[in-house]
Scaffold this active site. Structure first.
Site, mmCIF file in Angstrom:
data_model
loop_
_atom_site.group_PDB
_atom_site.id
_atom_site.type_symbol
_atom_site.label_atom_id
_atom_site.label_comp_id
_atom_site.label_asym_id
_atom_site.label_seq_id
_atom_site.Cartn_x
_atom_site.Cartn_y
_atom_site.Cartn_z
ATOM 1 N N CYS B 86 0.833 -1.204 0.000
ATOM 2 C CA CYS B 86 0.000 0.000 0.000
ATOM 3 C C CYS B 86 0.874 1.263 0.000
ATOM 4 O O CYS B 86 1.556 1.517 -0.976
ATOM 5 C CB CYS B 86 -0.981 -0.055 1.172
ATOM 6 S SG CYS B 86 -2.372 1.079 0.977
ATOM 7 N N HIS B 194 -3.485 -5.636 1.175
ATOM 8 C CA HIS B 194 -2.821 -5.827 2.469
ATOM 9 C C HIS B 194 -2.802 -7.291 2.888
ATOM 10 O O HIS B 194 -3.704 -7.720 3.623
ATOM 11 C CB HIS B 194 -3.569 -5.036 3.542
ATOM 12 C CG HIS B 194 -3.396 -3.563 3.455
ATOM 13 N ND1 HIS B 194 -2.355 -2.899 4.072
ATOM 14 C CD2 HIS B 194 -4.121 -2.610 2.823
ATOM 15 C CE1 HIS B 194 -2.455 -1.602 3.832
ATOM 16 N NE2 HIS B 194 -3.512 -1.389 3.073
ATOM 17 N N GLU B 196 -1.086 -8.585 5.125
ATOM 18 C CA GLU B 196 -0.960 -8.660 6.593
ATOM 19 C C GLU B 196 -2.305 -8.499 7.285
ATOM 20 O O GLU B 196 -2.422 -8.739 8.483
ATOM 21 C CB GLU B 196 0.050 -7.610 7.087
ATOM 22 C CG GLU B 196 -0.472 -6.188 7.251
ATOM 23 C CD GLU B 196 -0.648 -5.420 5.947
ATOM 24 O OE1 GLU B 196 -0.534 -6.030 4.863
ATOM 25 O OE2 GLU B 196 -0.913 -4.199 6.020
#
Lengths: 79, 222
Positions: B86, B194, B196
């Site tokens: 990002c 994302h 994560e």
């Protein structure tokens, strides 16, 4: 000495924000706006006294930071 | 294996990224943006999402000039692995470690939702746990994810199999539906989604775990 840098998207790069502004102008009744391109102006106050040297310096600033030359072009006004 | 996760003023995914690396088995060091060097023995650098320096000037532009960015550049130039997610992807393009640029979303709206990604290559340290054509559901959350590159650059990315992920339904106007790209040596990955945020069932899915497992596997095999 003052320098003014104009940063604009390159001609071939679509400008979604400019396009949104164009639509908004149309809905306000401003007809006949065929295109809007949006950019930014950056004003610098320089201690330099030599115009040519200042322009070289500001050009380097544009290449390194002030513009992303992948998508943006810039022009410099000195004085 | 050691991961170094950077933090800039305005980063907000740094902790999540550190947790994702830890869960995959990495030892993680957190690195502040003023550090001129990475910790000794760093195997991979994570450049997290967020709004570094308040997105002033352009997203990622100021972070790209920070002291730690110089260390990351030197690390990458020596063949180090760098994962930018990002805002981290924006930082890597601003640094010139990855080509192209991330412009304002075509809709002009911030998009925050899970999206389906197609794995476009399995030939990378980040995607080797998947097969080409696999679909992973991973969240996006960005205002400037509209990937743009000139025709020549796009042809090069395609010709060199350096597009890592594409969107099935592009949320931001990105050229060629690009969600993530690799450097020429395939060791630097930038992606808007994302992973994560998809490593624990409590987050709504675990499809991102494969990316972190891929990295560990690739490094263990190297």
């Amino acid at each position: 000495m003052k320098a003014r840098v104009h940063v604009m998207l390159k001609d071939g790069v679509l400008d979604p924000q400019g396009e949104a502004v164009r639509h908004a102008l149309g809905s306000l009744g401003f007809l006949g706006v065929e295109a809007v391109r949006q950019g930014k102006v950056i004003e610098l106050e320089l201690s330099a006294t030599d115009e040519a040297a200042a322009e070289v310096e500001v050009r380097a600033m544009c290449e390194k930071l002030l513009a992303n030359t992948v998508i943006e072009k810039y022009t410099i006004e000195i004085g | 294996m050691k991961a170094a996760v950077l933090t800039f003023p305005g980063s907000n995914c740094d902790r999540d990224l550190a947790v994702a690396f830890e869960r995959a088995g990495f030892e993680v060091a957190r690195v502040w943006h003023k550090e001129p060097e990475l910790p000794a023995g760093t195997d991979i650098v994570g450049v997290p999402g967020g709004f570094s320096y308040g997105d002033y000037l352009r997203c990622g532009a100021i972070a790209a000039q920070s002291p730690v960015a110089a260390a990351v550049r030197a690390f990458a130039e020596k063949g180090g692995h760098v994962l930018g997610i990002c805002n981290g992807f924006q930082v890597l393009t601003e640094m010139g470690l990855l080509p192209g640029a991330l412009m304002r979303n075509a809709s002009l709206k911030f998009v925050c939702k899970p999206v389906d990604l197609r794995i476009a290559t399995s030939d990378s340290p980040y995607t080797n746990e998947w097969a080409v054509g696999d679909v992973a559901r991973i969240p996006v959350a960005h205002h400037d994810g509209n990937y743009t590159i000139d025709a020549e650059g796009l042809a090069r990315l395609q010709g060199e199999d350096r597009i890592a992920f594409t969107y099935l339904d592009t949320p931001n106007g990105a050229m060629a539906d690009i969600a993530g790209i690799l450097s020429p040596n395939r060791r630097v990955l930038g992606m808007m989604p994302h992973p994560e945020r998809a490593v624990d069932p409590a987050q709504g899915g675990t499809d991102g775990s494969a990316l972190f497992r891929s990295i560990l596997g690739a490094m263990a095999a190297a």
